[in-house]
Design a protein around this motif. Structure first.
Motif, PDB file in Angstrom:
ATOM      1  N   LEU A   1       0.322  59.825  49.831  1.00 33.65           N
ATOM      2  CA  LEU A   1       1.409  58.908  50.164  1.00 33.65           C
ATOM      3  C   LEU A   1       1.456  58.718  51.662  1.00 33.65           C
ATOM      4  CD1 LEU A   1       4.622  59.752  48.113  1.00 33.65           C
ATOM      5  CD2 LEU A   1       3.119  57.803  47.869  1.00 33.65           C
ATOM      6  N   ARG A   2       1.861  57.506  52.066  1.00 33.63           N
ATOM      7  CA  ARG A   2       2.007  57.305  53.498  1.00 33.63           C
ATOM      8  C   ARG A   2       3.364  57.822  53.966  1.00 33.63           C
ATOM      9  NH1 ARG A   2       0.899  51.627  55.046  1.00 33.63           N
ATOM     10  NH2 ARG A   2       0.607  51.112  52.858  1.00 33.63           N
ATOM     11  N   SER A   3       3.472  58.007  55.278  1.00 35.40           N
ATOM     12  CA  SER A   3       4.643  58.671  55.865  1.00 35.40           C
ATOM     13  C   SER A   3       5.976  58.078  55.402  1.00 35.40           C
ATOM     14  CB  SER A   3       4.490  58.638  57.383  1.00 35.40           C
ATOM     15  OG  SER A   3       5.703  58.412  57.999  1.00 35.40           O
ATOM     16  N   ARG A   4       6.048  56.748  55.343  1.00 34.70           N
ATOM     17  CA  ARG A   4       7.312  56.113  54.975  1.00 34.70           C
ATOM     18  C   ARG A   4       7.687  56.409  53.530  1.00 34.70           C
ATOM     19  NH1 ARG A   4      10.268  53.048  58.085  1.00 34.70           N
ATOM     20  NH2 ARG A   4      11.984  52.159  56.912  1.00 34.70           N
ATOM     21  N   LYS A   5       6.646  56.370  52.662  1.00 32.83           N
ATOM     22  CA  LYS A   5       6.886  56.643  51.240  1.00 32.83           C
ATOM     23  C   LYS A   5       7.224  58.121  51.044  1.00 32.83           C
ATOM     24  CE  LYS A   5       5.385  52.790  48.859  1.00 32.83           C
ATOM     25  NZ  LYS A   5       4.205  52.190  48.241  1.00 32.83           N
ATOM     26  N   THR A   6       6.603  58.975  51.840  1.00 31.13           N
ATOM     27  CA  THR A   6       6.907  60.405  51.752  1.00 31.13           C
ATOM     28  C   THR A   6       8.386  60.627  52.067  1.00 31.13           C
ATOM     29  OG1 THR A   6       4.679  60.915  52.485  1.00 31.13           O
ATOM     30  CG2 THR A   6       6.274  62.686  52.614  1.00 31.13           C
ATOM     31  N   ALA A   7       8.871  59.928  53.088  1.00 28.18           N
ATOM     32  CA  ALA A   7      10.289  60.046  53.447  1.00 28.18           C
ATOM     33  C   ALA A   7      11.163  59.649  52.268  1.00 28.18           C
ATOM     34  CB  ALA A   7      10.589  59.186  54.667  1.00 28.18           C
ATOM     35  N   LYS A   8      10.805  58.539  51.614  1.00 31.23           N
ATOM     36  CA  LYS A   8      11.583  58.067  50.451  1.00 31.23           C
ATOM     37  C   LYS A   8      11.552  59.105  49.327  1.00 31.23           C
ATOM     38  CE  LYS A   8      13.522  54.310  51.444  1.00 31.23           C
ATOM     39  NZ  LYS A   8      12.843  53.303  52.264  1.00 31.23           N
ATOM     40  N   LEU A   9      10.350  59.684  49.086  1.00 28.17           N
ATOM     41  CA  LEU A   9      10.202  60.683  48.015  1.00 28.17           C
ATOM     42  C   LEU A   9      11.097  61.895  48.292  1.00 28.17           C
ATOM     43  CD1 LEU A   9       8.540  61.929  45.557  1.00 28.17           C
ATOM     44  CD2 LEU A   9       7.075  62.926  47.309  1.00 28.17           C
ATOM     45  N   ARG A  10      11.101  62.314  49.546  1.00 25.81           N
ATOM     46  CA  ARG A  10      11.858  63.519  49.889  1.00 25.81           C
ATOM     47  C   ARG A  10      13.367  63.322  49.735  1.00 25.81           C
ATOM     48  NH1 ARG A  10       8.382  65.335  55.154  1.00 25.81           N
ATOM     49  NH2 ARG A  10       6.707  66.371  54.036  1.00 25.81           N
ATOM     50  N   ARG A  11      13.799  62.076  49.708  1.00 26.14           N
ATOM     51  CA  ARG A  11      15.230  61.840  49.533  1.00 26.14           C
ATOM     52  C   ARG A  11      15.672  62.171  48.107  1.00 26.14           C
ATOM     53  NH1 ARG A  11      16.330  56.607  53.449  1.00 26.14           N
ATOM     54  NH2 ARG A  11      15.244  57.546  55.195  1.00 26.14           N
ATOM     55  N   ARG A  12      14.707  62.290  47.185  1.00 25.63           N
ATOM     56  CA  ARG A  12      15.057  62.692  45.815  1.00 25.63           C
ATOM     57  C   ARG A  12      15.037  64.209  45.668  1.00 25.63           C
ATOM     58  NH1 ARG A  12      11.361  58.460  44.131  1.00 25.63           N
ATOM     59  NH2 ARG A  12      10.029  59.868  42.973  1.00 25.63           N
TER      60      ARG A  12
ATOM     61  N   LYS B   1      12.640  65.738  58.850  1.00 23.90           N
ATOM     62  CA  LYS B   1      11.523  65.216  58.053  1.00 23.90           C
ATOM     63  C   LYS B   1      11.612  65.702  56.606  1.00 23.90           C
ATOM     64  CE  LYS B   1       8.105  63.478  59.135  1.00 23.90           C
ATOM     65  NZ  LYS B   1       7.625  62.108  59.055  1.00 23.90           N
ATOM     66  N   TYR B   2      12.003  66.953  56.415  1.00 23.31           N
ATOM     67  CA  TYR B   2      12.127  67.492  55.049  1.00 23.31           C
ATOM     68  C   TYR B   2      13.209  66.784  54.265  1.00 23.31           C
ATOM     69  CZ  TYR B   2       8.982  71.430  55.784  1.00 23.31           C
ATOM     70  OH  TYR B   2       7.887  72.203  56.012  1.00 23.31           O
ATOM     71  N   ILE B   3      14.268  66.413  54.973  1.00 20.89           N
ATOM     72  CA  ILE B   3      15.381  65.754  54.306  1.00 20.89           C
ATOM     73  C   ILE B   3      15.008  64.334  53.892  1.00 20.89           C
ATOM     74  CG2 ILE B   3      17.662  64.785  54.763  1.00 20.89           C
ATOM     75  CD1 ILE B   3      18.143  67.390  56.435  1.00 20.89           C
ATOM     76  N   GLY B   4      14.020  63.762  54.572  1.00 22.12           N
ATOM     77  CA  GLY B   4      13.597  62.413  54.203  1.00 22.12           C
ATOM     78  C   GLY B   4      13.895  61.379  55.257  1.00 22.12           C
ATOM     79  N   ALA B   5      14.040  61.839  56.514  1.00 21.87           N
ATOM     80  CA  ALA B   5      14.243  60.890  57.603  1.00 21.87           C
ATOM     81  C   ALA B   5      12.915  60.218  57.924  1.00 21.87           C
ATOM     82  CB  ALA B   5      14.773  61.608  58.838  1.00 21.87           C
ATOM     83  N   THR B   6      12.974  58.925  58.246  1.00 25.60           N
ATOM     84  CA  THR B   6      11.737  58.231  58.619  1.00 25.60           C
ATOM     85  C   THR B   6      11.366  58.599  60.056  1.00 25.60           C
ATOM     86  OG1 THR B   6      13.073  56.366  59.314  1.00 25.60           O
ATOM     87  CG2 THR B   6      12.150  56.253  57.115  1.00 25.60           C
ATOM     88  N   ASP B   7      10.085  58.342  60.393  1.00 26.69           N
ATOM     89  CA  ASP B   7       9.607  58.680  61.737  1.00 26.69           C
ATOM     90  C   ASP B   7      10.433  58.012  62.832  1.00 26.69           C
ATOM     91  OD1 ASP B   7       7.736  60.232  60.626  1.00 26.69           O
ATOM     92  OD2 ASP B   7       6.012  58.963  61.089  1.00 26.69           O
ATOM     93  N   SER B   8      10.761  56.729  62.605  1.00 23.46           N
ATOM     94  CA  SER B   8      11.486  56.031  63.668  1.00 23.46           C
ATOM     95  C   SER B   8      12.881  56.640  63.840  1.00 23.46           C
ATOM     96  CB  SER B   8      11.581  54.538  63.381  1.00 23.46           C
ATOM     97  OG  SER B   8      12.076  54.331  62.085  1.00 23.46           O
ATOM     98  N   PHE B   9      13.463  57.088  62.732  1.00 21.64           N
ATOM     99  CA  PHE B   9      14.774  57.719  62.827  1.00 21.64           C
ATOM    100  C   PHE B   9      14.702  59.001  63.653  1.00 21.64           C
ATOM    101  CE2 PHE B   9      18.327  60.317  61.484  1.00 21.64           C
ATOM    102  CZ  PHE B   9      19.358  59.405  61.408  1.00 21.64           C
ATOM    103  N   VAL B  10      13.603  59.740  63.481  1.00 23.90           N
ATOM    104  CA  VAL B  10      13.436  60.984  64.234  1.00 23.90           C
ATOM    105  C   VAL B  10      13.195  60.675  65.709  1.00 23.90           C
ATOM    106  CG1 VAL B  10      12.016  63.053  64.502  1.00 23.90           C
ATOM    107  CG2 VAL B  10      12.508  62.171  62.225  1.00 23.90           C
ATOM    108  N   ARG B  11      12.446  59.595  65.941  1.00 24.86           N
ATOM    109  CA  ARG B  11      12.031  59.268  67.302  1.00 24.86           C
ATOM    110  C   ARG B  11      13.177  58.792  68.185  1.00 24.86           C
ATOM    111  NH1 ARG B  11       7.638  55.711  65.754  1.00 24.86           N
ATOM    112  NH2 ARG B  11       6.091  57.249  65.172  1.00 24.86           N
ATOM    113  N   ILE B  12      14.038  57.950  67.608  1.00 22.65           N
ATOM    114  CA  ILE B  12      15.009  57.245  68.451  1.00 22.65           C
ATOM    115  C   ILE B  12      15.884  58.167  69.317  1.00 22.65           C
ATOM    116  CG2 ILE B  12      17.053  55.753  68.376  1.00 22.65           C
ATOM    117  CD1 ILE B  12      15.573  54.036  66.398  1.00 22.65           C
TER     118      ILE B  12
END
Lengths: 225, 306
Positions: free
Chosen positions: A69-80, B213-224
């Protein structure tokens, strides 16, 4: 539903993490991953949260192949998913309330929903009265319950925990496990990696025993094979 | 990313600054030190350039008109020269004006008026010395310009300070290039130093990043938040050197006026405070902010791979 198909993870230097694992976990289950330190149960958890990728095999979560999975999709997955770590990993410079709210802010929830939800989960873990304390002002058990509150703040489908009672005395350990059971009763799938034999024997749940990276037992009951 | 998330990120960034006080202070001082040196170099380079340009301005070309050029055609010729490439200013000096100015420079005052001088006034010995004084924008172009003039039959003789012009134009080039190289080097050093300092601040907060990152934050959210922190460091880091340079420069200006006589301070023309600050403050802000942002992004890359 989580499904692992022939999953193998080999680390650099030919160190085997997990070997040919085939595991299926249904919605709403309560599962213990047990085994000695270094047996591969942490590797299994790290594969599920996509901290690492399998060397071979496939992992499906709710029907989605998450192996690559790409980084953005991984973020979405982890929200579950919600994670609980042995060392709590709370942010020391944030209060109990802020630590929980942080999880919701990180996935861009509205302030209104955060203000409504955080007191509720803190109430559930019995820490409403400590919401303005900093982590170093509360006990280990309370810190772990804060971490659990953070993990469930976003209503995850899965709650994964790595040795959640590893740093706790028996009384606090029991409290944490009771909390996990309660969360499971609300419909969340709970997966706990542990080598706390006493707890596993007492709770009589589904136990997946791992030895040298291989699944050697997968059945309801106690810790021993 | 939604607007309210941006708000949360900005809040996080500002909190980061207040909660990582020492680290931020260290970064701010690093930025300040680099911008301070950058500012000093800038002041020196700009003043030397202005000094050189000033000298340039006084290096004119004198083109003597041929006697065949009638007085009436002078304005047309003046216009023609003015329209040539690189010409800044042209002045016509008639034979009478040349004689007057010669008399003055030789000390033949009116009161000393001798017969000879009076007689000469009737018969101007400099009758043929009507000339154009031509100033170019860049004294370095004189050589080429003169050879162009030499092809025009209206001029009988052309005088110019070839060597001085060449030296001045060389000095100017060396200082400009040297100053630019030095400033570029300073900016690179600043980025390296700042990215190192922010790396420390990122390292201190690596757990926070990991948890996000574990919680599901996107990279840009972490960066800002870190970028916000970088921007704030840049802005805070610009203020100190701007204020310091303001006072130092003011002190230097006062000293020059007080210590040296008027001739000298006219010869070495210092740029005014507003001329310096008008360029320096925006430059500080741009460099400070850019360096802060780049520094944060460089130092974060490694930790976003969770």
């Amino acid at each position: 539903m989580i499904e692992l198909q022939n999953v193998t993870k080999i680390y650099d230097g030919n160190v085997i993490g997990v070997q040919d694992a085939n595991i299926k976990i249904d919605q709403g289950e309560f599962v213990f991953l047990v085994g000695e330190s270094g047996s591969g149960k942490s590797t299994l958890l790290r594969l599920l949260i996509k901290e690492i990728n399998p060397t071979s095999g496939k992992i499906f979560i709710d029907g989605q192949n998450v192996t690559r999975l790409r980084s953005r999709k991984t973020a979405k997955l982890r929200r579950r998913m919600g994670f609980v770590f042995q060392d709590y990993r709370l942010l020391p410079k944030k209060t109990v309330y802020e630590n929980v709210a942080f999880a919701m802010e990180a996935i861009e929830e509205t302030q209104r929903r955060i203000r409504r939800r955080v007191p509720r989960v803190l109430n559930m873990v019995g820490l409403a009265h400590k919401s303005h304390n900093f982590p170093n002002e509360i006990s280990g058990g309370e810190q772990q319950r804060t971490a659990i509150a953070r993990a469930v703040a976003n209503n995850p489908v899965y709650l994964l925990a790595d040795e959640p009672t590893g740093n706790l005395d028996p009384r606090n350990a029991k409290e944490v496990m009771d909390l996990m059971e309660h969360i499971n009763s609300l419909g969340t799938t709970v997966i706990i990696a542990t080598h706390d034999k006493e707890t596993v024997d007492r709770m009589q749940k589904r136990v997946i025993h791992i030895m040298d990276g291989k699944v050697v037992k997968d059945a309801k009951g106690g810790y021993d094979i | 990313m939604k607007l309210r998330s941006v708000k949360v990120c900005v809040k996080e960034g500002l909190q980061g600054i207040s909660r990582n006080g020492w680290m931020v202070t260290a970064s701010v001082l690093t930025v300040s030190a680099c911008l301070f040196i950058f500012g000093i170099v800038y002041c020196i380079v700009m003043n030397v350039r202005s000094f050189a340009n000033n000298l340039d301005d006084n290096l004119g070309i004198v083109a003597f008109l041929s006697s065949k050029v009638p007085e009436e055609s002078v304005p047309t010729l003046l216009d023609q020269i003015r329209k040539m490439d690189g010409v800044k200013e042209v002045q016509y000096i008639s034979a009478e004006e040349a004689w007057e100015s010669f008399k003055e420079s030789m000390g033949f005052g009116e009161q000393l008026g001798t017969d000879m001088v009076n007689r000469l006034d009737q018969d101007n010995p400099l009758a043929d010395s009507a000339s154009f004084q031509i100033y170019l924008y860049d004294a370095g172009d004189q050589e080429a310009f003169v050879s162009q003039l030499k092809t025009m039959p209206q001029f009988r003789r052309i005088q110019y300070a070839a060597e001085t012009a060449a030296v001045m134009s060389n000095i100017n080039r060396v200082i400009t290039i040297g100053g630019l190289v030095l400033i570029l080097l300073l900016i690179i050093i600043a980025i390296l130093l700042i990215s190192n300092t922010i790396k420390l601040s990122v390292y201190v907060r690596r757990e926070e990043i990991e948890i996000m990152k574990y919680i599901g934050a996107t990279d840009s959210f972490v960066r800002i938040p870190f970028v916000v922190e970088g921007i704030m460091i840049g802005i805070l880091g610009s203020i100190l050197p701007a204020v310091t340079i303001y006072f130092i420069y003011r002190a230097v200006l006062t000293l020059v006026v007080r210590q040296f006589n008027e001739t000298f301070s006219q010869m070495i023309h210092f740029l005014s405070m507003s001329e310096i600050m008008r360029m320096l403050i925006p430059a500080f802000l741009v460099v400070g902010i850019a360096v802060g942002i780049l520094g944060s992004l460089f130092s974060l890359r490694k930790y976003l791979k969770v």
